[in-house]
Design an enzyme around this catalytic site. Structure first.
Site, PDB file in Angstrom:
ATOM      1  N   ASP A 141       3.941  -0.058   2.004  1.00 47.69           N
ATOM      2  CA  ASP A 141       3.112   0.190   0.828  1.00 47.69           C
ATOM      3  C   ASP A 141       2.943  -1.149   0.106  1.00 47.69           C
ATOM      4  O   ASP A 141       3.860  -1.633  -0.556  1.00 47.69           O
ATOM      5  CB  ASP A 141       3.799   1.208  -0.082  1.00 47.69           C
ATOM      6  CG  ASP A 141       2.923   1.671  -1.239  1.00 47.69           C
ATOM      7  OD1 ASP A 141       1.985   0.931  -1.612  1.00 47.69           O
ATOM      8  OD2 ASP A 141       3.171   2.767  -1.777  1.00 47.69           O
ATOM      9  N   GLU A 169      -5.739 -15.571   3.703  1.00 42.90           N
ATOM     10  CA  GLU A 169      -5.426 -16.949   3.320  1.00 42.90           C
ATOM     11  C   GLU A 169      -4.860 -17.675   4.540  1.00 42.90           C
ATOM     12  O   GLU A 169      -3.643 -17.780   4.711  1.00 42.90           O
ATOM     13  CB  GLU A 169      -4.439 -16.978   2.155  1.00 42.90           C
ATOM     14  CG  GLU A 169      -4.247 -18.360   1.575  1.00 42.90           C
ATOM     15  CD  GLU A 169      -3.283 -18.375   0.400  1.00 42.90           C
ATOM     16  OE1 GLU A 169      -2.939 -19.486  -0.035  1.00 42.90           O
ATOM     17  OE2 GLU A 169      -2.872 -17.302  -0.075  1.00 42.90           O
TER      18      GLU A 169
END
Length: 361
Positions: free
Chosen positions: A245, A39
């Site tokens: 993560d 984005e």
């Protein structure tokens, strides 16, 4: 398609925005904000927020708490046994701390909580895990504690090492209440002139939008301990760039925006109680991750254990604040959000097409 080992990588565009000035005990410096995202307008928007914060003297940021959790699950033969076990746990505190110390030189037991449902006993351990995010360290420690407890309570049975009372990568209320990861609060006080000049908005409209959109909008949508516009956007970009993560943005994005007028100035704050980040562990050996961690000052081998990870968490909160501030400013002005997206994404597409044509030639 057959599964096989692979050295391939998913390429995600990455840039560092800012730098942004951060004031606090964990960080008192200018930090770049690395973000990997598809984005592309997110870089420009977050950078605009950083510019506004710098003109206002910088972002203040503190780590309120730091702990990693793992909840184990036992099953008792009856509810009396379950009650007896829960009542016995406080008396084991010293032994449990010693058992945790055997699993890692960095792990330390901070606390534990229980919930009983019928004959099921959910036991949620909270650990200090140094500079690691602590998933594996907490699981290893919890496994050792579970074994120790089962040896002393033969009337209990093993159900699982993770009973969802942790809670890992899922929406929950418990993480915000009891804590999981780094609890970081960041704020900034912006003069009206800065809001107008850099953000092209009015302070009062940003305050009202935060109340009507973030707070009331989240309530009517059924949001769980959350009142923000797009924390997950900045967190994902920052997590991918620093080897975290990425699935932990689920609980990490459960945070709050608080805004108000203070005289003629705009007070703007973000609270993120569940930031699961680490400066060591899986994913940190990649070259680009190491470069970003070094730029953030999170690779100091002589630092106090845990301080590199807390510094990383402060950077995450600053990144979130800059992106959230800029988006709310844009959304308070009719047409600005879509206009900027179209303009930035179209120029990115045109640039990509131009580069492809040059390559063909």
């Amino acid at each position: 398609m057959r599964w096989q080992e692979s050295d391939d990588y998913a390429a995600i565009p990455m840039r560092a925005v800012g730098p942004v000035k951060i004031n606090g005990t964990e960080v008192n410096a200018q930090l770049p904000l690395p973000m990997a995202t598809y984005e592309t307008p997110l870089w420009h928007s977050t950078h605009r927020g950083a510019l506004a914060c710098n003109k206002a003297g910088g972002i203040n940021a503190v780590v309120m708490d730091d702990r990693m959790t793992r909840s184990v699950l036992f099953e008792a033969d009856n509810i009396v046994t379950a009650q007896r076990f829960v009542q016995a746990l406080p008396g084991y505190r010293q032994q449990l701390e010693e058992e945790v110390g055997k699993t890692s030189r960095f792990a330390r037991l901070l606390d534990f909580h229980t919930q009983v449902v019928g004959t099921l006993v959910y036991l949620r351990f909270e650990f200090q895990t140094g500079d690691a995010s602590g998933h594996n360290m907490a699981t290893l420690a919890a496994e050792g504690l579970m074994k120790w407890l089962l040896e002393r309570h033969s009337d209990l049975g093993y159900v699982t090492i993770s009973g969802n009372f942790c809670t890992d990568k899922k929406n929950s209320a418990v993480n915000g209440i009891l804590g999981r990861g780094k609890y970081v609060v960041a704020d900034v006080l912006l003069p009206r002139s800065t809001v107008r000049r850099v953000l092209k908005a009015e302070p009062e409209k940003i305050v009202q939008l935060s109340i009507k959109k973030n707070l009331i909008g989240s309530i009517i949508s059924g949001g769980v301990r959350t009142a923000n516009a797009h924390f997950a956007n900045m967190l994902l970009g920052y997590y991918l760039a620093t080897g975290q993560d990425a699935a932990n943005i689920v609980e990490g994005s459960q945070g709050m925006v608080h805004t108000e007028m203070r005289g003629d100035d705009l007070y703007f704050s973000v609270t993120l109680p569940n930031l699961v980040v680490g400066s060591v562990g899986n994913g940190k050996g990649l070259d680009f991750v190491q470069r970003n961690l070094e730029a953030l000052g999170c690779t100091d081998r002589d630092a106090t254990p845990g301080s590199n990870a807390r510094r990383l968490a402060v950077g995450a909160a600053a990144c979130v604040l800059c992106g959230e501030l800029s988006l709310l400013a844009a959304q308070s002005v009719p047409g600005e959000l879509m206009q900027s997206h179209v303009s930035l994404e179209r120029s990115a597409v045109n640039k990509s097409a131009h580069n492809s044509k040059d390559n063909e030639q």
